[in-house]
Design a protein around this motif. Structure first.
Motif, mmCIF file in Angstrom:
data_model
loop_
_atom_site.group_PDB
_atom_site.id
_atom_site.type_symbol
_atom_site.label_atom_id
_atom_site.label_comp_id
_atom_site.label_asym_id
_atom_site.label_seq_id
_atom_site.Cartn_x
_atom_site.Cartn_y
_atom_site.Cartn_z
ATOM 1 N N ARG A 192 0.833 -1.198 0.000
ATOM 2 C CA ARG A 192 0.000 0.000 0.000
ATOM 3 C C ARG A 192 0.871 1.253 0.000
ATOM 4 N N GLY A 193 1.954 1.198 0.801
ATOM 5 C CA GLY A 193 2.873 2.335 0.829
ATOM 6 C C GLY A 193 3.458 2.604 -0.548
ATOM 7 N N GLY A 194 3.820 1.521 -1.251
ATOM 8 C CA GLY A 194 4.380 1.691 -2.584
ATOM 9 C C GLY A 194 3.353 2.248 -3.557
ATOM 10 N N VAL A 195 2.127 1.774 -3.450
ATOM 11 C CA VAL A 195 1.094 2.187 -4.411
ATOM 12 C C VAL A 195 0.746 3.664 -4.225
ATOM 13 N N ILE A 196 0.615 4.112 -2.966
ATOM 14 C CA ILE A 196 0.243 5.518 -2.797
ATOM 15 C C ILE A 196 1.412 6.442 -3.111
ATOM 16 N N ALA A 197 2.615 5.875 -3.256
ATOM 17 C CA ALA A 197 3.762 6.707 -3.642
ATOM 18 C C ALA A 197 3.784 6.968 -5.154
ATOM 19 N N VAL A 198 2.988 6.189 -5.917
ATOM 20 C CA VAL A 198 2.972 6.391 -7.368
ATOM 21 C C VAL A 198 2.198 7.676 -7.681
ATOM 22 N N ASP A 199 2.759 8.493 -8.553
ATOM 23 C CA ASP A 199 2.167 9.772 -8.934
ATOM 24 C C ASP A 199 0.707 9.585 -9.380
ATOM 25 N N HIS A 200 -0.166 10.429 -8.824
ATOM 26 C CA HIS A 200 -1.590 10.304 -9.133
ATOM 27 C C HIS A 200 -1.859 10.487 -10.632
ATOM 28 N N GLY A 201 -1.047 11.301 -11.284
ATOM 29 C CA GLY A 201 -1.212 11.523 -12.724
ATOM 30 C C GLY A 201 -1.111 10.239 -13.534
ATOM 31 N N GLN A 202 -0.360 9.266 -13.026
ATOM 32 C CA GLN A 202 -0.222 7.994 -13.738
ATOM 33 C C GLN A 202 -1.567 7.269 -13.797
ATOM 34 N N LEU A 203 -2.275 7.293 -12.656
ATOM 35 C CA LEU A 203 -3.591 6.650 -12.615
ATOM 36 C C LEU A 203 -4.578 7.379 -13.511
ATOM 37 N N GLU A 204 -4.502 8.712 -13.493
ATOM 38 C CA GLU A 204 -5.412 9.495 -14.330
ATOM 39 C C GLU A 204 -5.155 9.210 -15.802
ATOM 40 N N ALA A 205 -3.870 9.132 -16.173
ATOM 41 C CA ALA A 205 -3.546 8.862 -17.567
ATOM 42 C C ALA A 205 -4.072 7.491 -17.968
ATOM 43 N N ARG A 219 0.009 -3.365 -14.851
ATOM 44 C CA ARG A 219 0.945 -2.887 -15.853
ATOM 45 C C ARG A 219 1.467 -1.484 -15.550
ATOM 46 N N ILE A 220 0.623 -0.641 -14.927
ATOM 47 C CA ILE A 220 1.017 0.754 -14.717
ATOM 48 C C ILE A 220 1.411 1.011 -13.262
ATOM 49 N N VAL A 221 0.552 0.586 -12.324
ATOM 50 C CA VAL A 221 0.776 0.977 -10.930
ATOM 51 C C VAL A 221 1.857 0.128 -10.253
ATOM 52 N N LEU A 222 1.672 -1.204 -10.275
ATOM 53 C CA LEU A 222 2.602 -2.049 -9.520
ATOM 54 C C LEU A 222 4.060 -1.910 -9.957
ATOM 55 N N PRO A 223 4.363 -1.920 -11.273
ATOM 56 C CA PRO A 223 5.783 -1.797 -11.638
ATOM 57 C C PRO A 223 6.414 -0.519 -11.103
ATOM 58 N N GLN A 224 5.630 0.571 -11.031
ATOM 59 C CA GLN A 224 6.189 1.810 -10.506
ATOM 60 C C GLN A 224 6.240 1.785 -8.990
ATOM 61 N N ALA A 225 5.248 1.097 -8.380
ATOM 62 C CA ALA A 225 5.227 0.999 -6.923
ATOM 63 C C ALA A 225 6.399 0.147 -6.433
ATOM 64 N N MET A 226 6.845 -0.801 -7.282
ATOM 65 C CA MET A 226 7.910 -1.716 -6.885
ATOM 66 C C MET A 226 9.150 -0.985 -6.394
#
Lengths: 342, 268
Positions: A192-205, A219-226
């Protein structure tokens, strides 16, 4: 030492700059001046102190008879111990994989918009972080005392299918379940900590492009949260590897349990603890190396150039050292002797 | 619900080939009312440029059009299809996220800060949505992607990661990514505001090129020169409403409202 400044070296530097032989460099021509690196006397003194202490310790290891290196080498690769290491590795692997799978699901449940999922995940994490792992393990070990049979049926009504608890979940199974459930609670918060660290703009895109929800996560969130997850997850896996030693309370033949059994029989406590230590250190080292490469994999695209591997780094160090040595021979230090380190 | 659909078509029938239809849209963030009854109609193939001071609600309006923000009153339709809702039995039913995502594949959106996926290469950025959302075969999607990259002048950057590109190049990739879905309308949310001044031109050139080929676009921007050159309609917003709209010559050179005049005197 070649680094020492002395005026005799200065004319050579001036010559290298193309000034006429014997002519001293102009006062304001900084480029022709010799650079004296800063001296760190306290650092040198500390290094000497550390070397002396380490030498003392190593000397003690080698000469103190209580360590019993003979006994250590008899056991460290013995079949019993290697088998026990295998059990330890299996427990770690199962609990890591299952724990992080369940943890990831829990993390996204907590992040979901459904209040039901949020509450379930929150409660799970609250409970399993509150119970000490050892207490939980003993509970699972005694599950058959609580529920003799497990079955499927109508709640409060008749059962359609049931099975004897002990035959369904063996001791190893109980240990894996206990470790997994414990691990999942912590993994959930790490993910959860990793996921909320991902830029919100990524989810919007991703949403604006109409990418399906599960695919967005995978494909978008988890690889960046890693990138944020891995350092802490590495801690957890290493903690878990050593944490498996707790299952000795269930008499499972993992490393620490076997070592205890052996020294309980022959009384050679210290060398056998050394055996366990050596294995734990070796396995942890392997995990640390693996973590480095996994982190490097998920860093792709994060920098303009990927960070060097240790081998590339070693090569670069040798190259820069030999370059520095060559420079020193010419007795003029460039302003930036090692070049850009990145 | 055939009769309902006919009924709905009647509403939009007063204008020919309306692509984007925004009617009486209200939107609040807590106590703050950002949109206070916005009406806007964009015909197919037209470029609409939305101007206005910051806080006037222009970005929010754009975000309601592809349902990144829900509207509290009013409705929006694209090519005759209601966005975010389904009308049946005299009621509006909120669509599930899955269906909203499907609707968004018809609406290209270009963000102020690009929002490219940094861990994917440029080509992967363009291929992702067509493959996962439209289920196009990967090979076909890659061919389209390469053609689009060529169109924005970045054919040689297919294998690069976004952070290896300049801001202007990233925004051109983002435009190509939005085009990869073959959308009916393209929405631009201040596409040049995050760029260094010397990079603005290359992005505007790409948008101008799209305008020439008849892409329906709504562009929120502060580039008045661009509005004058490219827009079919200029819309001026302030305080959550459309203050005035019309051809660029009318709105920019002969504004009818005091607020428009005040804004233009500051930015021109």
């Amino acid at each position: 030492m070649g680094l020492t400044t002395d005026s005799a070296a200065a004319p050579a530097g001036a010559a290298a700059q193309g000034a006429g032989p014997g002519t001293p460099p102009a006062k304001d021509d900084l480029a022709s001046l010799k650079v004296v690196p800063a001296r760190h006397y306290a650092r040198w003194a500390a290094a000497v102190a550390v070397i002396v202490l380490v030498a003392q310790f190593v000397h003690g290891l080698a000469t103190n008879p209580v360590w019993e290196w003979g006994v250590f080498s008899d056991y460290v690769l013995s079949e019993t111990i290697v088998q026990a290491v295998w059990v330890t590795l299996q427990l770690t692997a199962y609990a890591t994989v299952l724990g992080f799978l369940l943890g990831t699901v829990l993390a996204f449940m907590r992040l979901s918009r459904s209040p039901v999922l949020q509450t379930v995940a929150w409660t799970y994490i609250w409970i399993f972080r509150s119970i000490p792992m050892i207490v939980q393990l003993v509970f699972w070990f005694n599950l058959s005392a609580l529920y003799k049979e497990l079955g499927v049926g109508i709640p409060f009504g008749p059962a359609f299918w049931s099975v004897d608890t002990n035959s369904l979940i063996g001791t190893i199974g109980a240990a894996v379940i206990g470790l997994t459930l414990h691990q999942a609670a912590y993994a959930a918060e790490i993910v959860r900590g990793g996921v909320i660290a991902v830029d919100h703009g990524q989810l919007e895109a991703a949403a604006a492009l109409g990418i399906p929800r599960l695919r967005q996560i995978r494909r978008i969130v988890l690889p960046q949260a890693m990138r944020a997850i891995l350092p802490t997850a590495g801690n957890e896996v290493i903690g878990l590897l050593k944490g498996t030693s707790v299952v000795y309370v269930m008499s499972i033949g993992e490393l620490f349990y076997r070592v205890q059994v052996i020294y309980g029989r022959n009384g050679r406590v210290i060398p056998l603890l050394l055996v366990a230590t050596a294995w734990y250190v070796a396995l942890t080292s392997l995990l640390s190396v693996a973590q480095y490469y996994v982190e490097r994999h998920f860093a792709r695209g994060a920098d303009r150039t990927p960070p060097p591997t240790p081998i590339q780094r070693a090569r670069r160090l040798v190259r820069s050292l030999s370059a520095a040595a060559a420079q020193r021979n010419r007795s003029v230090m460039p302003l930036n002797p090692l070049g850009d380190s990145r | 619900m055939t009769d309902v659909t006919v009924d709905f078509d009647d509403v939009t029938a007063d204008l020919d080939d309306v692509m984007v239809d925004v009617r009486g849209v209200h939107k609040s963030f807590g106590p703050l009312e950002v949109l206070r009854g916005v009406d806007l109609r964009v015909r197919a193939g037209e470029v609409t440029v939305v101007l206005g001071p910051s806080g006037s609600g222009k970005s929010t309006l754009l975000r309601t059009i592809n349902h990144l923000e829900k509207v509290h009153r009013g409705w929006i339709s694209i090519d005759g299809e209601l966005i975010g809702y389904r009308r049946s039995g005299g009621k509006l039913h909120e669509l599930k996220e899955k269906d909203v995502l499907k609707q968004r594949t018809h609406i290209g959106f270009v963000f102020q800060n690009f929002n490219l996926f940094p861990h994917l290469t440029v080509l992967e950025n363009l291929v992702e949505a067509p493959v996962s959302a439209l289920r196009r075969p990967r090979k076909e999607a890659e061919e389209t992607a390469r053609r689009l990259l060529d169109r924005v002048g970045l054919a040689d950057k297919a294998g690069a990661y976004p952070r290896q590109l300049s801001g202007g190049q990233q925004q051109r990739v983002a435009i190509a990514r939005a085009l990869a879905l073959g959308p009916k309308v393209l929405l631009f949310d201040e596409p040049t505001s995050a760029l260094d001044p010397e990079l603005v031109g290359e992005v505007l050139d790409v948008i101008k090129d799209l305008a020439r080929t008849g892409t329906t676009m709504i562009v929120v921007t502060h580039e008045i020169g661009f509005a004058r050159e490219v827009a079919d309609t200029v819309v001026f917003m302030d305080g959550g409403v459309v203050v005035e709209q019309g051809p660029p010559a009318a709105v920019l050179d002969d504004p009818q409202h005091e607020r428009t005049r005040a804004f233009l005197s500051k930015v021109l």
